[in-house]
Design a protein around this motif. Structure first.
Motif, PDB file in Angstrom:
ATOM      1  N   ASP A 105      35.502  45.434  42.230  1.00 17.60           N
ATOM      2  CA  ASP A 105      36.044  44.964  40.957  1.00 17.60           C
ATOM      3  C   ASP A 105      37.406  45.535  40.599  1.00 17.60           C
ATOM      4  N   ASP A 106      37.702  46.754  41.042  1.00 20.67           N
ATOM      5  CA  ASP A 106      38.948  47.411  40.646  1.00 20.67           C
ATOM      6  C   ASP A 106      40.075  47.094  41.625  1.00 20.67           C
ATOM      7  N   TYR A 107      41.230  47.708  41.397  1.00 22.47           N
ATOM      8  CA  TYR A 107      42.466  47.310  42.076  1.00 22.47           C
ATOM      9  C   TYR A 107      43.096  48.527  42.727  1.00 22.47           C
ATOM     10  N   LEU A 108      43.288  48.442  44.049  1.00 23.62           N
ATOM     11  CA  LEU A 108      43.914  49.526  44.811  1.00 23.62           C
ATOM     12  C   LEU A 108      45.400  49.232  44.939  1.00 23.62           C
ATOM     13  N   PHE A 109      46.213  50.235  44.544  1.00 24.78           N
ATOM     14  CA  PHE A 109      47.665  50.002  44.505  1.00 24.78           C
ATOM     15  C   PHE A 109      48.406  51.091  45.268  1.00 24.78           C
ATOM     16  N   PHE A 110      49.387  50.646  46.051  1.00 21.88           N
ATOM     17  CA  PHE A 110      50.253  51.552  46.802  1.00 21.88           C
ATOM     18  C   PHE A 110      51.667  51.416  46.230  1.00 21.88           C
ATOM     19  N   SER A 168      44.840  50.983  55.721  1.00 24.93           N
ATOM     20  CA  SER A 168      43.816  50.819  56.756  1.00 24.93           C
ATOM     21  C   SER A 168      42.595  51.714  56.527  1.00 24.93           C
ATOM     22  N   MET A 169      42.709  52.695  55.608  1.00 28.54           N
ATOM     23  CA  MET A 169      41.588  53.601  55.346  1.00 28.54           C
ATOM     24  C   MET A 169      40.512  52.951  54.477  1.00 28.54           C
ATOM     25  N   PHE A 170      40.898  51.930  53.693  1.00 30.53           N
ATOM     26  CA  PHE A 170      39.987  51.405  52.681  1.00 30.53           C
ATOM     27  C   PHE A 170      39.998  49.877  52.697  1.00 30.53           C
ATOM     28  N   THR A 171      38.852  49.300  52.360  1.00 27.88           N
ATOM     29  CA  THR A 171      38.738  47.853  52.247  1.00 27.88           C
ATOM     30  C   THR A 171      38.371  47.516  50.810  1.00 27.88           C
ATOM     31  N   ALA A 172      39.377  47.182  50.029  1.00 25.23           N
ATOM     32  CA  ALA A 172      39.167  46.785  48.640  1.00 25.23           C
ATOM     33  C   ALA A 172      39.473  45.302  48.502  1.00 25.23           C
ATOM     34  N   LYS A 173      38.788  44.626  47.567  1.00 28.98           N
ATOM     35  CA  LYS A 173      38.985  43.191  47.395  1.00 28.98           C
ATOM     36  C   LYS A 173      40.307  42.869  46.712  1.00 28.98           C
ATOM     37  N   HIS A 174      40.801  43.804  45.901  1.00 29.22           N
ATOM     38  CA  HIS A 174      42.004  43.537  45.114  1.00 29.22           C
ATOM     39  C   HIS A 174      43.029  44.632  45.406  1.00 29.22           C
ATOM     40  N   GLU A 202      53.708  43.340  44.328  1.00 26.99           N
ATOM     41  CA  GLU A 202      53.316  42.299  45.267  1.00 26.99           C
ATOM     42  C   GLU A 202      51.821  42.431  45.547  1.00 26.99           C
ATOM     43  N   GLY A 203      51.161  41.286  45.718  1.00 24.74           N
ATOM     44  CA  GLY A 203      49.737  41.312  46.030  1.00 24.74           C
ATOM     45  C   GLY A 203      48.928  40.576  44.987  1.00 24.74           C
ATOM     46  N   ASP A 204      47.677  40.998  44.812  1.00 23.06           N
ATOM     47  CA  ASP A 204      46.778  40.330  43.878  1.00 23.06           C
ATOM     48  C   ASP A 204      47.171  40.606  42.429  1.00 23.06           C
ATOM     49  N   ASP A 205      46.665  39.790  41.545  1.00 23.16           N
ATOM     50  CA  ASP A 205      46.927  39.937  40.111  1.00 23.16           C
ATOM     51  C   ASP A 205      46.117  41.117  39.565  1.00 23.16           C
ATOM     52  N   PRO A 206      46.775  42.135  38.964  1.00 28.59           N
ATOM     53  CA  PRO A 206      46.038  43.300  38.459  1.00 28.59           C
ATOM     54  C   PRO A 206      45.482  43.122  37.040  1.00 28.59           C
ATOM     55  N   ALA A 207      45.714  41.976  36.420  1.00 26.18           N
ATOM     56  CA  ALA A 207      45.329  41.787  35.018  1.00 26.18           C
ATOM     57  C   ALA A 207      43.836  42.049  34.814  1.00 26.18           C
ATOM     58  N   LYS A 253      50.981  47.853  33.727  1.00 26.06           N
ATOM     59  CA  LYS A 253      50.593  47.664  32.333  1.00 26.06           C
ATOM     60  C   LYS A 253      51.202  46.383  31.762  1.00 26.06           C
ATOM     61  N   GLU A 254      52.444  46.099  32.134  1.00 22.88           N
ATOM     62  CA  GLU A 254      53.070  44.843  31.707  1.00 22.88           C
ATOM     63  C   GLU A 254      52.263  43.636  32.184  1.00 22.88           C
ATOM     64  N   LEU A 255      51.645  43.776  33.348  1.00 23.90           N
ATOM     65  CA  LEU A 255      50.855  42.691  33.933  1.00 23.90           C
ATOM     66  C   LEU A 255      49.420  42.683  33.424  1.00 23.90           C
ATOM     67  N   GLY A 256      49.089  43.604  32.502  1.00 19.72           N
ATOM     68  CA  GLY A 256      47.798  43.547  31.834  1.00 19.72           C
ATOM     69  C   GLY A 256      46.669  44.295  32.482  1.00 19.72           C
ATOM     70  N   CYS A 257      46.978  45.345  33.263  1.00 26.64           N
ATOM     71  CA  CYS A 257      45.903  46.102  33.921  1.00 26.64           C
ATOM     72  C   CYS A 257      45.136  46.960  32.921  1.00 26.64           C
ATOM     73  N   GLY A 258      44.021  47.515  33.384  1.00 28.00           N
ATOM     74  CA  GLY A 258      43.225  48.426  32.569  1.00 28.00           C
ATOM     75  C   GLY A 258      43.641  49.871  32.788  1.00 28.00           C
ATOM     76  N   ASP A 259      42.664  50.763  32.945  1.00 30.89           N
ATOM     77  CA  ASP A 259      42.951  52.188  33.137  1.00 30.89           C
ATOM     78  C   ASP A 259      43.616  52.419  34.491  1.00 30.89           C
TER      79      ASP A 259
END
Length: 272
Positions: free
Chosen positions: A146-151, A162-168, A189-194, A219-225
């Motif tokens: 459900d959550d969002y992994l960001f680099f 390559s260490m992790f498989t997250a959906k978002h 770039e990537g999935d929508d973090p909203a 935060k501008e794109l509407g993410c949570g914590d």
């Protein structure tokens, strides 16, 4: 901070003081070693470098048949992994040459910033930070579904994706003023973090500028914590904006170089 262990005993911190001329007086607790001498160095300053040389030289004279290992989770000078002009001193190369001169049987580092650093050290083991990242994710309540992994940049994406498989998943592209090198902002770039909680991963933090701009855009794109993990966090983070910006819920790091006390945002993970 330097400490050492003889065979299977506990780690002993150095006892040091200065003579009137400013030179060091170092006392090592007497002991016998038949198998190993393990040195731990959680880097705080360059003075410890000469202390390391003194104690290793002394212990090798005392225990010439013992195996000597160094656990140095943060590699000093790691950012200086190349030079662009003759006037620049390649400090990483010379630091690694210094470490090699002591002839350790094994040198262990954690998530070294550049492959150049690992290549320059003899008999090096570069530990993956994956277990510490997973522990931080667990404490933050991160969900791979459900959550969002960001680099925060392409470098961290190549290092950790390559260490992790997250959906978002997403990563940042920095906007710079190339005349000054200053970061002006960041695009995602990537999935929508909203609506999704964010977990950011990077290797080293000084002042946290890249993560600050990442958080601002997310935060501008509407993410949570937003929670963050750094393998290595310099005390200078307290002089940046991350603690007071109101956008970051948790910052996790190891105790490799960070000596700041834990607070409502900063949480340190003790290295094994």
């Amino acid at each position: 901070m330097l400490s050492y262990r003889i065979d299977n005993g506990g780690y002993i911190q150095l006892k040091t003081e200065n003579y009137p001329d400013g030179t060091m007086k170092i006392d090592l607790v007497p002991s016998d070693a038949s198998a190993s001498v393990d040195i731990r160095w959680h880097y705080e300053n360059e003075l410890e470098q000469i202390q390391l040389y003194y104690i290793v030289s002394n212990l090798k004279e005392r225990f010439p048949k013992a195996e000597f290992t160094l656990f140095m989770p943060y590699l000093p000078n790691a950012r200086m992994d190349r030079v662009y002009a003759d006037m620049e001193v390649f400090t990483l190369k010379y630091f690694c040459r210094f470490i090699n001169s002591m002839g350790f049987d094994r040198v262990t580092v954690l998530d070294v910033h550049s492959s150049v650093g690992a290549a320059l050290i003899d008999r090096v083991v570069n530990l993956s930070p994956k277990d510490y990242i997973l522990k931080a994710m667990e404490e933050a309540g991160f969900s791979f579904d459900d959550d969002y992994l960001f680099f925060p940049d392409e470098g961290s994406m190549k290092r950790y994706s390559s260490m992790f498989t997250a959906k978002h998943v997403g990563f940042g592209i920095k906007k710079r003023d190339w005349s000054t090198g200053k970061i002006l902002g960041l695009e995602v770039e990537g999935d929508d973090p909203a609506g999704r909680n964010i977990f950011i991963i990077d290797d080293i933090c000084a002042y946290g500028g890249t993560v600050y701009y990442s958080a601002q855009k997310l935060k501008e794109l509407g993410c949570g914590d937003i929670s963050v993990f750094f393998s290595h966090c310099e005390d200078s983070i307290a002089k940046g904006k991350l603690f007071d910006c109101g956008m970051i819920k948790n910052i996790y790091t190891t105790d490799s170089i960070c000596t700041l006390p834990d607070n409502s945002i900063l949480k340190k993970l003790k290295l094994d």
